[in-house]
Design a protein around this motif. Sequence first.
Motif, PDB file in Angstrom:
ATOM      1  N   ASP A  60      28.096  77.193 -88.400  1.00  0.00           N
ATOM      2  CA  ASP A  60      27.754  77.044 -87.273  1.00  0.00           C
ATOM      3  C   ASP A  60      27.330  78.543 -86.974  1.00  0.00           C
ATOM      4  O   ASP A  60      27.964  79.152 -87.283  1.00  0.00           O
ATOM      5  N   GLY A  61      26.633  78.618 -85.784  1.00  0.00           N
ATOM      6  CA  GLY A  61      26.324  80.507 -85.361  1.00  0.00           C
ATOM      7  C   GLY A  61      26.425  81.379 -86.262  1.00  0.00           C
ATOM      8  O   GLY A  61      25.307  81.190 -87.322  1.00  0.00           O
ATOM      9  N   GLU A  62      26.417  82.589 -85.723  1.00  0.00           N
ATOM     10  CA  GLU A  62      26.387  83.394 -87.199  1.00  0.00           C
ATOM     11  C   GLU A  62      26.054  83.647 -88.070  1.00  0.00           C
ATOM     12  O   GLU A  62      25.499  84.254 -88.967  1.00  0.00           O
ATOM     13  N   LYS A  65      23.717  82.879 -91.223  1.00  0.00           N
ATOM     14  CA  LYS A  65      22.433  83.659 -91.008  1.00  0.00           C
ATOM     15  C   LYS A  65      23.711  85.463 -92.002  1.00  0.00           C
ATOM     16  O   LYS A  65      22.783  85.940 -92.070  1.00  0.00           O
ATOM     17  N   GLY A  93      19.868  75.772 -83.018  1.00  0.00           N
ATOM     18  CA  GLY A  93      19.491  76.729 -82.710  1.00  0.00           C
ATOM     19  C   GLY A  93      19.202  77.875 -83.104  1.00  0.00           C
ATOM     20  O   GLY A  93      18.447  77.503 -84.498  1.00  0.00           O
ATOM     21  N   GLY A  94      18.940  78.942 -82.112  1.00  0.00           N
ATOM     22  CA  GLY A  94      18.302  80.117 -82.913  1.00  0.00           C
ATOM     23  C   GLY A  94      19.418  80.703 -84.391  1.00  0.00           C
ATOM     24  O   GLY A  94      17.910  80.596 -85.475  1.00  0.00           O
ATOM     25  N   ALA A  95      19.997  80.830 -84.623  1.00  0.00           N
ATOM     26  CA  ALA A  95      20.132  80.549 -85.905  1.00  0.00           C
ATOM     27  C   ALA A  95      20.226  79.923 -87.293  1.00  0.00           C
ATOM     28  O   ALA A  95      19.817  80.790 -87.509  1.00  0.00           O
ATOM     29  N   ASP A  98      16.271  81.072 -87.602  1.00  0.00           N
ATOM     30  CA  ASP A  98      15.867  81.662 -88.545  1.00  0.00           C
ATOM     31  C   ASP A  98      16.841  81.748 -89.707  1.00  0.00           C
ATOM     32  O   ASP A  98      15.505  82.020 -90.555  1.00  0.00           O
ATOM     33  N   THR A 118      17.554  73.583 -80.382  1.00  0.00           N
ATOM     34  CA  THR A 118      18.933  72.359 -79.681  1.00  0.00           C
ATOM     35  C   THR A 118      19.447  73.220 -78.960  1.00  0.00           C
ATOM     36  O   THR A 118      19.454  72.564 -77.820  1.00  0.00           O
ATOM     37  N   SER A 119      18.847  74.483 -78.517  1.00  0.00           N
ATOM     38  CA  SER A 119      19.500  75.167 -78.127  1.00  0.00           C
ATOM     39  C   SER A 119      18.106  75.544 -76.496  1.00  0.00           C
ATOM     40  O   SER A 119      17.146  76.058 -77.581  1.00  0.00           O
ATOM     41  N   ASP A 125      12.801  81.239 -76.982  1.00  0.00           N
ATOM     42  CA  ASP A 125      12.649  82.424 -78.003  1.00  0.00           C
ATOM     43  C   ASP A 125      12.842  82.219 -79.238  1.00  0.00           C
ATOM     44  O   ASP A 125      11.066  83.053 -80.370  1.00  0.00           O
ATOM     45  N   ALA A 126      13.749  81.887 -80.058  1.00  0.00           N
ATOM     46  CA  ALA A 126      13.896  82.506 -81.672  1.00  0.00           C
ATOM     47  C   ALA A 126      13.516  81.109 -82.131  1.00  0.00           C
ATOM     48  O   ALA A 126      12.638  82.099 -83.216  1.00  0.00           O
ATOM     49  N   LYS A 131       9.716  84.855 -86.462  1.00  0.00           N
ATOM     50  CA  LYS A 131      10.416  86.105 -86.616  1.00  0.00           C
ATOM     51  C   LYS A 131      11.440  84.873 -87.867  1.00  0.00           C
ATOM     52  O   LYS A 131      11.641  84.331 -86.685  1.00  0.00           O
ATOM     53  N   LYS A 140      22.550  93.154 -87.293  1.00  0.00           N
ATOM     54  CA  LYS A 140      22.065  91.569 -87.174  1.00  0.00           C
ATOM     55  C   LYS A 140      20.280  91.766 -87.518  1.00  0.00           C
ATOM     56  O   LYS A 140      19.792  92.751 -87.471  1.00  0.00           O
ATOM     57  N   PHE A 158      17.912  67.379 -75.600  1.00  0.00           N
ATOM     58  CA  PHE A 158      19.293  67.753 -77.193  1.00  0.00           C
ATOM     59  C   PHE A 158      20.067  68.673 -76.150  1.00  0.00           C
ATOM     60  O   PHE A 158      21.620  69.285 -76.486  1.00  0.00           O
ATOM     61  N   SER A 161      23.806  68.144 -74.190  1.00  0.00           N
ATOM     62  CA  SER A 161      24.970  68.119 -74.902  1.00  0.00           C
ATOM     63  C   SER A 161      25.773  70.289 -75.313  1.00  0.00           C
ATOM     64  O   SER A 161      26.049  70.015 -76.011  1.00  0.00           O
TER      65      SER A 161
HETATM   66  N1  LIG Z   1      13.292  84.772 -84.014  1.00  0.00           N
HETATM   67  C1  LIG Z   1      13.340  84.939 -83.116  1.00  0.00           C
HETATM   68  O1  LIG Z   1      11.977  85.547 -82.843  1.00  0.00           O
HETATM   69  C2  LIG Z   1      14.920  84.969 -82.280  1.00  0.00           C
HETATM   70  C3  LIG Z   1      14.648  85.551 -80.532  1.00  0.00           C
HETATM   71  C4  LIG Z   1      15.714  85.690 -80.413  1.00  0.00           C
HETATM   72  C5  LIG Z   1      17.077  85.313 -80.606  1.00  0.00           C
HETATM   73  N2  LIG Z   1      16.930  84.756 -82.540  1.00  0.00           N
HETATM   74  C6  LIG Z   1      18.445  84.769 -82.813  1.00  0.00           C
HETATM   75  O2  LIG Z   1      18.771  83.787 -82.322  1.00  0.00           O
HETATM   76  C7  LIG Z   1      20.531  83.431 -82.392  1.00  0.00           C
HETATM   77  C8  LIG Z   1      20.598  83.281 -80.884  1.00  0.00           C
HETATM   78  O3  LIG Z   1      20.374  81.703 -80.573  1.00  0.00           O
HETATM   79  P1  LIG Z   1      21.294  81.160 -80.163  1.00  0.00           P
HETATM   80  O4  LIG Z   1      22.068  81.012 -79.122  1.00  0.00           O
HETATM   81  O5  LIG Z   1      20.370  79.326 -80.152  1.00  0.00           O
HETATM   82  O6  LIG Z   1      22.581  80.803 -81.286  1.00  0.00           O
HETATM   83  P2  LIG Z   1      23.087  79.243 -82.385  1.00  0.00           P
HETATM   84  O7  LIG Z   1      21.999  79.038 -82.729  1.00  0.00           O
HETATM   85  O8  LIG Z   1      24.570  80.397 -83.053  1.00  0.00           O
HETATM   86  O9  LIG Z   1      23.170  78.539 -80.735  1.00  0.00           O
HETATM   87  C9  LIG Z   1      24.756  79.045 -79.949  1.00  0.00           C
HETATM   88  C10 LIG Z   1      25.985  78.188 -80.343  1.00  0.00           C
HETATM   89  O10 LIG Z   1      25.222  76.456 -79.962  1.00  0.00           O
HETATM   90  C11 LIG Z   1      24.995  75.258 -80.395  1.00  0.00           C
HETATM   91  N3  LIG Z   1      24.355  74.418 -79.871  1.00  0.00           N
HETATM   92  C12 LIG Z   1      22.794  74.631 -80.260  1.00  0.00           C
HETATM   93  N4  LIG Z   1      22.619  73.380 -79.637  1.00  0.00           N
HETATM   94  C13 LIG Z   1      23.398  72.513 -79.483  1.00  0.00           C
HETATM   95  C14 LIG Z   1      23.229  71.469 -78.243  1.00  0.00           C
HETATM   96  N5  LIG Z   1      21.842  71.580 -78.012  1.00  0.00           N
HETATM   97  N6  LIG Z   1      24.216  70.787 -78.520  1.00  0.00           N
HETATM   98  C15 LIG Z   1      25.586  71.387 -78.741  1.00  0.00           C
HETATM   99  N7  LIG Z   1      25.499  72.822 -78.784  1.00  0.00           N
HETATM  100  C16 LIG Z   1      24.821  73.400 -79.210  1.00  0.00           C
HETATM  101  C17 LIG Z   1      25.693  76.460 -81.770  1.00  0.00           C
HETATM  102  O11 LIG Z   1      26.406  75.361 -82.196  1.00  0.00           O
HETATM  103  C18 LIG Z   1      26.265  77.639 -81.264  1.00  0.00           C
HETATM  104  O12 LIG Z   1      27.168  76.997 -81.384  1.00  0.00           O
HETATM  105  C19 LIG Z   1      20.412  84.863 -82.668  1.00  0.00           C
HETATM  106  O13 LIG Z   1      20.966  84.570 -84.466  1.00  0.00           O
HETATM  107  C20 LIG Z   1      19.212  85.580 -82.856  1.00  0.00           C
HETATM  108  O14 LIG Z   1      19.254  86.203 -83.582  1.00  0.00           O
HETATM  109  C21 LIG Z   1      15.366  84.632 -82.737  1.00  0.00           C
END
Ligand SMILES: NC(=O)c1ccc[n+]([C@@H]2O[C@H](COP(=O)([O-])OP(=O)(O)OC[C@H]3O[C@@H](n4cnc5c(N)ncnc54)[C@H](O)[C@@H]3O)[C@@H](O)[C@H]2O)c1
Length: 342
Positions: A60-62, A65, A93-95, A98, A118-119, A125-126, A131, A140, A158, A161
């Motif tokens: 999960d999370g970072e 990556k 999510g974004g992680a 990525d 899903t976030s 954004d992500a 990217k 990072k 999504f 939750s």
């Molecule tokens: N590629 C890009 O252009 C770009 C742009 C912005 C951010 N990012 C990257 O995205 C990441 C941040 O995105 P994030 O906040 O989504 O991070 P993440 O993927 O870590 O998700 C954050 C938390 O939300 C949880 N989660 C996600 N969807 C869920 C759902 N539907 N129900 C319950 N829990 C859920 C995840 O398990 C995690 O614990 C960073 O790694 C950042 O570097 C990339």
Amino acid sequence: MKPITVNSERSYQVIFTDNLNRDLSALIQGRDVVIVSPKSIVAGYRASFPAEHLLIEVADGEEQKSIQSFGKVSEELAASKLDRNCLIVAVGGGATTDLAGFLAASYLRGVEWLAIPTSLAGMVDAAIGGKTGLNLSAGKNLIGAFHSPSAVLIDQRFLSSLSERDLKSGMAEVAKCGFIDDTQILNLIGENWRDNLSELIYRSIAVKAKVVSDDFKESNLREILNYGHTLGHAIEKHSKYFLRHGEAVALGLRFAAQLSFEFSGLSSHHLDKQNQVLDTLELNAKYPKGSWPELLEIMRSDKKVRGGRLRFVTLSALGVPTRAENITDQQLEKAFLESIGE
Ligand SMILES: NC(=O)c1ccc[n+]([C@@H]2O[C@H](COP(=O)([O-])OP(=O)(O)OC[C@H]3O[C@@H](n4cnc5c(N)ncnc54)[C@H](O)[C@@H]3O)[C@@H](O)[C@H]2O)c1
């Protein structure tokens, strides 16, 4: 909602779906599929994805990556003997987008992938813009590639939750899209942002799609997406990632607005309006003032800083981005103290 087209090294659509199964099947078209998703997410939604598809569960999370996690996922993919015609589907999510996007960029020198964010941060954004990347212990996103997905599927169900903290954190990027371009976003946040979430997501994706379509590889225009991010990234790192990306960016946005007021002609009325929007979202507003010397140091070592010279995206009015540079250290510190230092 009508799909939004992104033009980059390929042209693809962001599709808003209320029937994920149907729309995913239409995109897969009988190809071999591997779903990449954190266990915590896919466990709750497994029924949304055909059982015959290979599933690779990631951390999960970072943590997902990391180079180690990337190595593990690559080995699993190779063991499955999927060929170049396979499709990687990122669900998370974004992680996750990525990681899976970078996997798609590098497996067999490049295969196609679909993003199912899903976030909220993932949706607005992500997952948009092509990217992809991994973290190193030195920082990072130090490894990565531009590799756009073949499509992005947005299913807002999504979000039901997602934790309140992650939802609000994602709203910082939504607000940013309002500050730099589509000011109607600011009115929609002010009215009752939770009731307007669908339209806010749509409009934010439209802003990002427009900007990256005009400047895929971040030479100049795309830089406006970094509004609030120069200090935001530094705070995120300084907090040792205790703060979510959006929480740190919210602080960076207040600082960038203060710089805009002092150096780019932003009116006090617009400065107040920006800060009111962030207040409405109940995002972080203060950071310890004693941290300034370290924050300045971190900003200077950011990979985007050329020749140690700090340059900030600022606003001359809400919706009108510009740039400010050659600001002295004393002036920067003053803006920090006046905006968020406590
Ligand atoms: N590629 C890009 O252009 C770009 C742009 C912005 C951010 N990012 C990257 O995205 C990441 C941040 O995105 P994030 O906040 O989504 O991070 P993440 O993927 O870590 O998700 C954050 C938390 O939300 C949880 N989660 C996600 N969807 C869920 C759902 N539907 N129900 C319950 N829990 C859920 C995840 O398990 C995690 O614990 C960073 O790694 C950042 O570097 C990339």
